[in-house]
Design a protein around this motif. Sequence first.
Motif, PDB file in Angstrom:
ATOM      1  N   ILE A 276      16.752  -5.927 -43.700  1.00 47.31           N
ATOM      2  CA  ILE A 276      17.189  -4.999 -42.642  1.00 47.31           C
ATOM      3  C   ILE A 276      15.935  -4.357 -42.041  1.00 47.31           C
ATOM      4  O   ILE A 276      15.000  -3.865 -42.521  1.00 47.31           O
ATOM      5  CB  ILE A 276      17.943  -3.796 -43.417  1.00 47.31           C
ATOM      6  CG1 ILE A 276      19.004  -4.337 -44.340  1.00 47.31           C
ATOM      7  CG2 ILE A 276      18.440  -2.907 -42.464  1.00 47.31           C
ATOM      8  CD1 ILE A 276      19.914  -3.292 -45.332  1.00 47.31           C
ATOM      9  N   LEU A 277      15.577  -5.179 -40.956  1.00 49.00           N
ATOM     10  CA  LEU A 277      14.427  -5.115 -40.144  1.00 49.00           C
ATOM     11  C   LEU A 277      14.065  -3.543 -39.977  1.00 49.00           C
ATOM     12  O   LEU A 277      12.757  -3.387 -40.027  1.00 49.00           O
ATOM     13  CB  LEU A 277      14.471  -6.005 -38.803  1.00 49.00           C
ATOM     14  CG  LEU A 277      14.571  -7.341 -39.170  1.00 49.00           C
ATOM     15  CD1 LEU A 277      14.736  -8.133 -37.824  1.00 49.00           C
ATOM     16  CD2 LEU A 277      13.086  -8.027 -40.032  1.00 49.00           C
TER      17      LEU A 277
ATOM     18  N   THR B  35       0.212  -4.279 -45.962  1.00 49.98           N
ATOM     19  CA  THR B  35       0.627  -3.239 -45.500  1.00 49.98           C
ATOM     20  C   THR B  35      -0.015  -1.921 -45.648  1.00 49.98           C
ATOM     21  O   THR B  35      -0.596  -2.045 -46.496  1.00 49.98           O
ATOM     22  CB  THR B  35       2.339  -2.977 -45.828  1.00 49.98           C
ATOM     23  OG1 THR B  35       2.896  -1.996 -45.256  1.00 49.98           O
ATOM     24  CG2 THR B  35       2.396  -2.776 -47.237  1.00 49.98           C
ATOM     25  N   GLU B  36      -0.050  -1.065 -44.602  1.00 48.53           N
ATOM     26  CA  GLU B  36      -0.440   0.209 -44.933  1.00 48.53           C
ATOM     27  C   GLU B  36       0.178   1.146 -45.895  1.00 48.53           C
ATOM     28  O   GLU B  36      -0.405   2.013 -46.485  1.00 48.53           O
ATOM     29  CB  GLU B  36      -0.797   0.877 -43.394  1.00 48.53           C
ATOM     30  CG  GLU B  36      -1.886   0.056 -42.499  1.00 48.53           C
ATOM     31  CD  GLU B  36      -2.125   1.137 -41.284  1.00 48.53           C
ATOM     32  OE1 GLU B  36      -1.241   2.058 -40.941  1.00 48.53           O
ATOM     33  OE2 GLU B  36      -3.003   0.787 -40.672  1.00 48.53           O
TER      34      GLU B  36
ATOM     35  N   LEU C 244       6.015  -6.613 -40.078  1.00 46.34           N
ATOM     36  CA  LEU C 244       5.191  -7.390 -40.872  1.00 46.34           C
ATOM     37  C   LEU C 244       5.215  -8.652 -40.355  1.00 46.34           C
ATOM     38  O   LEU C 244       6.084  -9.070 -39.719  1.00 46.34           O
ATOM     39  CB  LEU C 244       5.903  -7.384 -42.451  1.00 46.34           C
ATOM     40  CG  LEU C 244       5.801  -6.082 -43.201  1.00 46.34           C
ATOM     41  CD1 LEU C 244       6.545  -6.409 -44.415  1.00 46.34           C
ATOM     42  CD2 LEU C 244       4.258  -5.581 -43.441  1.00 46.34           C
ATOM     43  N   SER C 245       4.097  -9.285 -40.795  1.00 46.23           N
ATOM     44  CA  SER C 245       4.105 -10.553 -40.332  1.00 46.23           C
ATOM     45  C   SER C 245       5.000 -11.777 -41.122  1.00 46.23           C
ATOM     46  O   SER C 245       5.648 -10.981 -42.264  1.00 46.23           O
ATOM     47  CB  SER C 245       2.604 -11.411 -40.644  1.00 46.23           C
ATOM     48  OG  SER C 245       2.441 -11.519 -42.052  1.00 46.23           O
ATOM     49  N   GLY C 246       5.384 -12.831 -40.526  1.00 49.05           N
ATOM     50  CA  GLY C 246       6.479 -13.620 -41.382  1.00 49.05           C
ATOM     51  C   GLY C 246       6.289 -13.804 -42.647  1.00 49.05           C
ATOM     52  O   GLY C 246       7.158 -13.648 -43.611  1.00 49.05           O
TER      53      GLY C 246
ATOM     54  N   GLN D 200       8.624 -12.529 -45.846  1.00 48.95           N
ATOM     55  CA  GLN D 200       9.190 -13.462 -47.020  1.00 48.95           C
ATOM     56  C   GLN D 200       9.081 -12.814 -48.303  1.00 48.95           C
ATOM     57  O   GLN D 200       9.670 -12.938 -49.353  1.00 48.95           O
ATOM     58  CB  GLN D 200       8.374 -14.662 -46.865  1.00 48.95           C
ATOM     59  CG  GLN D 200       9.264 -15.850 -47.799  1.00 48.95           C
ATOM     60  CD  GLN D 200      10.572 -16.189 -47.327  1.00 48.95           C
ATOM     61  OE1 GLN D 200      11.455 -15.166 -46.767  1.00 48.95           O
ATOM     62  NE2 GLN D 200      10.753 -17.415 -47.894  1.00 48.95           N
ATOM     63  N   LYS D 201       7.598 -12.459 -48.561  1.00 53.02           N
ATOM     64  CA  LYS D 201       7.211 -11.743 -49.898  1.00 53.02           C
ATOM     65  C   LYS D 201       8.128 -10.399 -49.882  1.00 53.02           C
ATOM     66  O   LYS D 201       8.413 -10.157 -51.346  1.00 53.02           O
ATOM     67  CB  LYS D 201       6.004 -11.238 -49.768  1.00 53.02           C
ATOM     68  CG  LYS D 201       4.950 -12.398 -49.985  1.00 53.02           C
ATOM     69  CD  LYS D 201       3.293 -12.143 -49.993  1.00 53.02           C
ATOM     70  CE  LYS D 201       2.444 -13.056 -49.940  1.00 53.02           C
ATOM     71  NZ  LYS D 201       0.916 -12.513 -50.014  1.00 53.02           N
TER      72      LYS D 201
END
Length: 496
Positions: free
Chosen positions: A341-342, A384-385, A394-396, A400-401
């Motif tokens: 959920i972006l 991430t901060e 976040l990057s792709g 995924q992580k």
Amino acid sequence: MDIVMENIHKAFGKNRVLEGVDIHIHEGEVHALMGENGAGKSTLMNILTGLHKKDEGRVTIDGKETTFENPKEAEKFGIAFIHQELNIWPHLTVLENLFINKEPISSFGLIQTRKMKAVASEQFERLGLSIPLNKEACECSVGEQQMIEIAKALMTDAKVIIMDEPTAALTDREIQKLFGVIQSLQKSGVSIVYISHRMEEIFSICDTITVMRDGRTVDTTPIPRTSFDEVVRKMVGRELTDRFPSREANVGEAVLRVEGLSRKGSFHNINFEARSGEIVGVAGLMGAGRTEIMRTIFGLDGKYEGHIYMNGKKETIKSPRQAVQLGLGLITEDRKEEGLILDFSIRDNIALPSLTSFTKNAFIQEKEESDFVDLLIKRLTIKTESAQTEAQHLSGGNQQKVVIAKWIGIGPRVLILDEPTRGVDVGAKREIYQLMNELTDRGVAIIMVSSELPEVLGMSDRILVIHEGNLAGELSKEEADQEKIMTLATGGNGHG
């Protein structure tokens, strides 16, 4: 078109993404841009095409300093960007997607559909595509959607095309078609910026490689003067001894077994089992039915024929909720649409499937939840901060992580991974592989669907090959090789 980007800096708030990047894209070259997830590759290209504004530095095109106000302006100038996350309108036809906001209009104000079809057909012929133009985009496979995006960019008559992970969802056949198109574009003077984590492709199709790390340019080298190991070392700043970590499988009893699993129009009479402590690879061409089989086992696609057994007990799985309760986890092929959920935080995404374990008397125990999430962020080295950062930022690879973390959190008995390392850099890939080994050491059964044959061969204890909705064969780790897998995947006899 000759492009020079010098000393490019960019920060989003306190997060400094680019800190002095240089890149020179020569006319008619295929220029690889590589780096770990979060290195700043996409941000750099978004600055070139006017999506983001640089904080410092300069961009010159054919010797003249140039800044675009937006991507449309860059496109008109002759620079097209095919993004990793596809820009497809699902309920429009293929033809409508190709011409959206660019429809040719007659002097009477009418859309010239015949002209659109002629241009689209010519472009599809060039790419060797046979997708019906009146087909709704949502009915196309991810690979077909990717090829539609490539066709759309070629129709703009671009002089520079930026491709971000263009082959992530393509079959080997589609990749070869794309490489043929790239080579013909190159001969006509078009430059390609090729962003990919697939090292074999970089060395096969590119002329020059620029490596980025932590928002800086590490090096630019002609491809013939470098090597796989050297590029990896520049990307991650350390040696990666082996591409795939060694594993000693301690295989136990069957945790999941399917018998005669069928779904009309998708797959037929599938029989296999997954045992505790093993990784079962699932290979096959795009559209063979691999994903559909896994979605059915997880209860996502409704009714099916045949039987599913968990720990020896026959179960009728009607929903993902029931699948989770039985100890099944599924990391879907499309992380943006189905895995995250972006606009939720990393914390909320990771904790969501496990909420009941933090709930006491209808109240969430926040400290327990926070400790659980922080542990998974640390274990999976999610960059991430804060755990409160929204997943969309976040990057792709880090997205995924997060998806993997949320399913590990439920403590699954069987974990299904559908394209687990798509769009993930070489360092993060190895971390995911090590994690898979740790899970199998704890007795988890893993089913890994992957289009990358080196990954299937490098990580699987057994390999199932699907061809046109049928189980074409099963190969042991010892007997499997790329040729046998491809033979079975295309309908031949892999043991011949």
